[in-house]
Motif scaffolding. Structure first.
Motif, mmCIF file in Angstrom:
data_model
loop_
_atom_site.group_PDB
_atom_site.id
_atom_site.type_symbol
_atom_site.label_atom_id
_atom_site.label_comp_id
_atom_site.label_asym_id
_atom_site.label_seq_id
_atom_site.Cartn_x
_atom_site.Cartn_y
_atom_site.Cartn_z
ATOM 1 N N LYS A 1 13.988 4.293 10.919
ATOM 2 C CA LYS A 1 13.025 5.380 10.680
ATOM 3 C C LYS A 1 13.152 6.418 11.792
ATOM 4 C CE LYS A 1 11.762 2.281 7.715
ATOM 5 N NZ LYS A 1 12.425 2.236 6.397
ATOM 6 N N VAL A 2 13.711 7.563 11.459
ATOM 7 C CA VAL A 2 13.988 8.602 12.452
ATOM 8 C C VAL A 2 12.787 9.531 12.596
ATOM 9 C CG1 VAL A 2 15.477 10.555 13.047
ATOM 10 C CG2 VAL A 2 16.457 8.497 12.002
ATOM 11 N N ARG A 3 12.427 9.815 13.836
ATOM 12 C CA ARG A 3 11.324 10.722 14.129
ATOM 13 C C ARG A 3 11.754 11.728 15.197
ATOM 14 N NH1 ARG A 3 10.264 8.334 10.252
ATOM 15 N NH2 ARG A 3 8.438 7.065 9.747
ATOM 16 N N MET A 4 11.236 12.941 15.107
ATOM 17 C CA MET A 4 11.474 13.979 16.106
ATOM 18 C C MET A 4 10.119 14.497 16.581
ATOM 19 S SD MET A 4 14.519 16.246 14.399
ATOM 20 C CE MET A 4 16.105 15.531 13.920
ATOM 21 N N LEU A 5 9.803 14.305 17.863
ATOM 22 C CA LEU A 5 8.515 14.739 18.401
ATOM 23 C C LEU A 5 8.577 16.111 19.050
ATOM 24 C CD1 LEU A 5 7.210 11.456 20.089
ATOM 25 C CD2 LEU A 5 6.861 12.259 17.741
ATOM 26 N N GLY A 6 9.762 16.522 19.503
ATOM 27 C CA GLY A 6 9.861 17.790 20.212
ATOM 28 C C GLY A 6 9.516 17.683 21.687
ATOM 29 N N SER A 7 9.433 16.465 22.196
ATOM 30 C CA SER A 7 9.214 16.211 23.633
ATOM 31 C C SER A 7 10.096 15.043 24.022
ATOM 32 C CB SER A 7 7.746 15.886 23.921
ATOM 33 O OG SER A 7 7.602 15.293 25.202
ATOM 34 N N ALA A 8 11.149 15.321 24.777
ATOM 35 C CA ALA A 8 12.091 14.275 25.156
ATOM 36 C C ALA A 8 11.410 13.153 25.928
ATOM 37 C CB ALA A 8 13.222 14.873 25.987
ATOM 38 N N ALA A 9 10.469 13.503 26.783
ATOM 39 C CA ALA A 9 9.805 12.492 27.602
ATOM 40 C C ALA A 9 8.946 11.565 26.744
ATOM 41 C CB ALA A 9 8.950 13.157 28.669
ATOM 42 N N LEU A 10 8.184 12.128 25.817
ATOM 43 C CA LEU A 10 7.350 11.286 24.959
ATOM 44 C C LEU A 10 8.201 10.430 24.032
ATOM 45 C CD1 LEU A 10 4.385 13.670 24.032
ATOM 46 C CD2 LEU A 10 4.435 11.819 25.725
ATOM 47 N N GLU A 11 9.345 10.961 23.617
ATOM 48 C CA GLU A 11 10.255 10.157 22.795
ATOM 49 C C GLU A 11 10.796 8.982 23.603
ATOM 50 O OE1 GLU A 11 11.613 13.977 20.061
ATOM 51 O OE2 GLU A 11 12.896 13.286 21.698
ATOM 52 N N ALA A 12 11.162 9.223 24.851
ATOM 53 C CA ALA A 12 11.727 8.157 25.677
ATOM 54 C C ALA A 12 10.699 7.086 26.017
ATOM 55 C CB ALA A 12 12.326 8.746 26.955
ATOM 56 N N VAL A 13 9.472 7.482 26.360
ATOM 57 C CA VAL A 13 8.484 6.458 26.724
ATOM 58 C C VAL A 13 8.042 5.649 25.509
ATOM 59 C CG1 VAL A 13 7.674 7.602 28.817
ATOM 60 C CG2 VAL A 13 6.543 8.097 26.630
ATOM 61 N N ALA A 14 8.308 6.163 24.305
ATOM 62 C CA ALA A 14 8.074 5.346 23.104
ATOM 63 C C ALA A 14 8.973 4.122 23.114
ATOM 64 C CB ALA A 14 8.299 6.176 21.846
ATOM 65 N N VAL A 15 10.143 4.232 23.744
ATOM 66 C CA VAL A 15 11.023 3.073 23.911
ATOM 67 C C VAL A 15 10.414 2.105 24.928
ATOM 68 C CG1 VAL A 15 13.306 2.321 24.685
ATOM 69 C CG2 VAL A 15 13.072 4.390 23.280
ATOM 70 N N ALA A 16 9.884 2.633 26.008
ATOM 71 C CA ALA A 16 9.283 1.777 27.041
ATOM 72 C C ALA A 16 8.108 0.974 26.504
ATOM 73 C CB ALA A 16 8.839 2.628 28.225
ATOM 74 N N SER A 17 7.378 1.544 25.556
ATOM 75 C CA SER A 17 6.191 0.868 25.015
ATOM 76 C C SER A 17 6.486 0.095 23.730
ATOM 77 C CB SER A 17 5.083 1.892 24.757
ATOM 78 O OG SER A 17 5.527 2.895 23.859
ATOM 79 N N ALA A 18 7.779 -0.042 23.375
ATOM 80 C CA ALA A 18 8.215 -0.803 22.197
ATOM 81 C C ALA A 18 7.764 -0.185 20.887
ATOM 82 C CB ALA A 18 7.763 -2.263 22.276
ATOM 83 N N VAL A 19 7.370 1.076 20.909
ATOM 84 C CA VAL A 19 7.099 1.798 19.662
ATOM 85 C C VAL A 19 8.421 2.135 18.981
ATOM 86 C CG1 VAL A 19 6.211 3.968 18.707
ATOM 87 C CG2 VAL A 19 4.895 2.717 20.427
#
Length: 278
Positions: free
Chosen positions: A190-208
């Motif tokens: 499921k591909v998502r684009m938030l438009g904020s590289a930092a928020l996209e990356a921390v989604a990985v840190a939080s297992a989202v």
């Protein structure tokens, strides 16, 4: 959790900068700037006000550290006060997701990272509109507000979210990379684009999310979230699989810093796809 004095200070600094940004939300004019590239990028007075606030606080608390910031008041350069590239250097993005901020879309963040000998050792990413503070420092774990976070421990599956950079333009190429076309064209991941590289990356840190790719980001897009992803157990590399850090800060002028942030058991699969479909 009792955070170290240094991390606690930067967490509160990000929140206070976020307060400045929040007060200007919906009330800004789109300005433009030019850094290393010839194309114009969006900026607002709120970006510059937030950065001035952060820079003043860091210079007061850590007077011997270097500072690198996305903005300058003139708009024709970045802030680069780095007397020792292998020392302690703070990397600031006063609003990551400026185009979202201007448009009234709530996905934007204040980012403050610390590089020591070119490695991310502390990072704070403050999701302003959702009042969510991601933070980490080496040896202190990764946190979302007061809760510890960890990258996903399993591999990619049909429910896995992937975060993909909104800007897929490649230098000297007429279209987006093949791997991005493939990911968007399928329905398992499921591909998502938030438009904020930092928020996209921390989604990985939080297992989202299991992976986040930023193609045209800059150093300030990765420095703070990388500290959080790495401390959460995730991986951060370039798109060839080489470690993204240590980063050589010598004469950095705003050049692109592509990166892949991923859960440990998803990284190789994503990297193989990227390599096989340039």
């Amino acid at each position: 959790m009792r955070f170290s004095e240094q991390l606690a200070y930067v967490m509160e600094l990000a929140r206070s900068a976020g307060g400045i940004v929040r007060s200007r939300y919906g009330k800004v004019e789109r300005l433009t700037k030019t850094h290393a590239a010839t194309t114009l990028e969006a900026v607002t007075d709120a970006d510059r006000e937030s950065q001035r606030h952060i820079v003043a606080a860091l210079r007061s608390r850590f007077p011997h550290d270097g500072l690198i910031g996305e903005e300058s008041d003139t708009g024709d350069s970045i802030t680069f006060d780095c007397h020792d590239p292998m020392g302690r250097n703070w990397v600031i993005d006063p609003i990551d997701g400026t185009n979202n901020f201007i448009a009234g879309h709530g996905a934007f963040a204040v980012c403050i990272g610390l590089l020591e000998a070119g490695r991310p050792t502390l990072g704070v990413v403050y999701d302003v509109t959702r009042d969510q503070l991601y933070a980490a420092a080496t040896g202190e774990g990764a946190w979302l507000n007061s809760q510890p976070i960890h990258a996903a421990g399993d591999g990619l599956n049909d429910a896995a979210l992937l975060m993909l950079t909104a800007n897929l333009i490649q230098k000297n190429k007429s279209g987006p990379p093949g791997w991005a076309v493939n990911w968007i064209g399928q329905t398992n991941w499921k591909v998502r684009m938030l438009g904020s590289a930092a928020l996209e990356a921390v989604a990985v840190a939080s297992a989202v999310a299991y992976g986040a790719v930023t193609l045209n980001g800059k150093l300030w897009d990765v420095a703070a979230p990388a500290a959080i992803v790495l401390e959460s157990g995730g991986v951060v590399t370039d798109l060839s699989g080489n470690p993204r850090f240590p980063f050589d800060l010598t004469a950095y002028n705003g050049a692109k810093v592509p990166f892949l942030a991923a859960a440990p058991n998803a990284h190789q699969r994503l990297l193989d796809d990227i390599r096989s479909n340039p």
